[in-house]
Design a protein around this motif. Structure first.
Motif, short mmCIF file in Angstrom:
data_model
loop_
_atom_site.label_atom_id
_atom_site.label_comp_id
_atom_site.label_asym_id
_atom_site.label_seq_id
_atom_site.Cartn_x
_atom_site.Cartn_y
_atom_site.Cartn_z
N HIS A 220 0.83 -1.21 0.00
CA HIS A 220 0.00 0.00 0.00
C HIS A 220 0.86 1.26 0.00
N ARG A 242 -8.94 -1.78 -7.56
CA ARG A 242 -8.70 -0.71 -6.60
C ARG A 242 -8.39 -1.23 -5.21
N GLY A 243 -8.91 -2.41 -4.88
CA GLY A 243 -8.63 -2.96 -3.56
C GLY A 243 -9.59 -2.43 -2.50
N ARG A 244 -9.28 -2.73 -1.26
CA ARG A 244 -10.18 -2.42 -0.15
C ARG A 244 -9.61 -1.36 0.80
N ARG A 246 -10.03 1.75 1.26
CA ARG A 246 -10.99 2.64 1.91
C ARG A 246 -11.75 1.92 3.02
N ARG A 247 -12.12 0.69 2.78
CA ARG A 247 -12.80 -0.09 3.82
C ARG A 247 -11.84 -0.38 4.97
N HIS A 248 -10.59 -0.69 4.64
CA HIS A 248 -9.60 -0.93 5.70
C HIS A 248 -9.44 0.31 6.57
N GLU A 283 -17.21 -8.88 7.82
CA GLU A 283 -17.49 -8.86 6.38
C GLU A 283 -16.23 -9.17 5.58
N PHE A 284 -15.11 -8.61 6.02
CA PHE A 284 -13.84 -8.84 5.34
C PHE A 284 -13.45 -10.31 5.44
N ARG A 288 -13.22 -13.44 2.38
CA ARG A 288 -12.02 -14.23 2.12
C ARG A 288 -12.25 -15.72 2.37
N SER A 306 -7.50 -11.32 9.19
CA SER A 306 -8.51 -10.31 8.89
C SER A 306 -8.61 -9.24 9.97
N PRO A 310 -6.50 -4.79 8.16
CA PRO A 310 -6.95 -3.40 7.99
C PRO A 310 -6.03 -2.36 8.63
#
Length: 335
Positions: A220, A242-244, A246-248, A283-284, A288, A306, A310
């Motif tokens: 990242h 784009r990946g996650r 923003r959620r992380h 959710e993450f 997976r 998990s 994040p």
């Protein structure tokens, strides 16, 4: 025949002999030169035996092989070291954890012969073998994603002079992550084409520790550099997911807020933030676990990582943004 050289950056891992053996066995016009860049740290002095063992599988290609010391600064810098030793019109970068196909040399020659004058690069076709009889694990699916990468340097041929003209690989990328996309975007912006080749290369799934996916989050920081160099839309231009992140970041913020609110005595607000953190983490983890084999070991690994991924991803993204805060867009440098 179009002359070419092969550059292999390596940490002399146990996969190197398989890589070189496949290259030696490939049918077709042989490379004029093989440049092996030993990128192991110079201190302590590397054990020469594993490297000598790997070189022994090359057969008659051993006489065409040069070993150069790297600077232990990652594959981008190691590839540039190899590039400086190449005099052939094409240079082919091959990673040490892949195995070229049995007809790779012949297929490569066809790829180079068919390259138009405005073609700067020709990547090979990467295949990732996955286990039969069960669903792939999270780590195996991550490796399989390499087969969809557009400009992966695991098997990439470039015109030597063009590569030198744009400055080679950007050595600010210390990992095997985004350095290939950065180079491709610079070449495309300069008016060159990159055309997909026909040759095939196998990329096996290497064994990894339970926490390997956490270590991958260092990438990242490289994404932050890509944003500085190529703008916020670099994801679309590089045809990259784009990946996650923003959620992380949201999950990490909820966790940090829950801790801060709990310390200051705001229990209800802390509980609400903790619930948000738990929901996001669940959710993450589910995303997976669901496509995987769902064995107890896999579920335990995914649940544990998990929780950690994040904040790790968020930290590396922020650290990368700070580290590269003054990096100008590459077009500004080019001008």
């Amino acid at each position: 025949m179009t002359p070419y050289a092969v550059v292999v950056p390596t940490l002399v891992r146990d996969c190197l002999p398989d890589c070189l053996a496949a290259l030696a066995a490939a049918r077709g016009p042989r490379p004029e030169r093989i440049v092996l860049v030993d990128d192991r740290p110079a201190t302590p002095v590397p054990d020469p035996e594993p490297l000598e063992h790997a070189l022994s599988v090359l057969g008659d290609l051993r006489d065409r092989t040069t070993v150069l010391p790297g600077e232990a600064r990652g594959p981008a810098a190691a590839r540039n070291t190899g590039l400086r030793a190449v005099t052939e019109p094409w240079v082919v970068f091959v990673d040490d954890d892949v195995q070229v196909g049995p007809h790779w040399c012949a297929q490569l020659q066809q790829d180079l012969d068919e390259a138009t004058p405005d073609t700067a690069g020709v990547p090979g076709v990467i295949t990732v073998p996955l286990p039969g009889g069960r669903r792939p694990t999270d780590w195996e699916r991550g490796t399989a994603g390499l087969a969809r990468a557009r400009w992966i340097s695991a098997d990439m041929a470039y015109r030597t002079e063009v590569l030198r003209r744009v400055g080679g690989f950007d050595e600010r990328f210390p990992r095997a992550h985004r350095e290939d996309a950065d180079l491709a975007l610079r070449l495309l912006d300069a008016g060159w084409r990159i055309r997909r080749g026909r040759r095939t290369t196998l990329h096996p799934v290497r064994p990894a520790s339970r926490w390997a996916s956490v270590g991958k989050q260092r990438g990242h920081a490289d994404d932050a550099l890509m944003r500085r160099l190529h703008g916020p839309d670099w994801w679309e231009r590089a045809v990259s997911p784009r990946g996650r992140i923003r959620r992380h970041a949201a999950i990490t913020a909820a966790w940090a807020a829950a801790c801060a609110l709990a310390v200051t005595g705001h229990r209800r607000a802390a509980a609400a933030c903790a619930a948000g953190w738990a929901a996001g983490t669940a959710e993450f983890a589910r995303a997976r676990i669901a496509p995987g084999p769902r064995t107890p070991e896999e579920v335990a690994t995914v649940l544990a990582t998990s929780v950690v991924i994040p904040p790790a991803a968020t930290w590396h993204r922020l650290a990368g943004a700070w580290r590269h805060r003054n990096a100008p867009a590459w077009r500004e440098v080019a001008r």
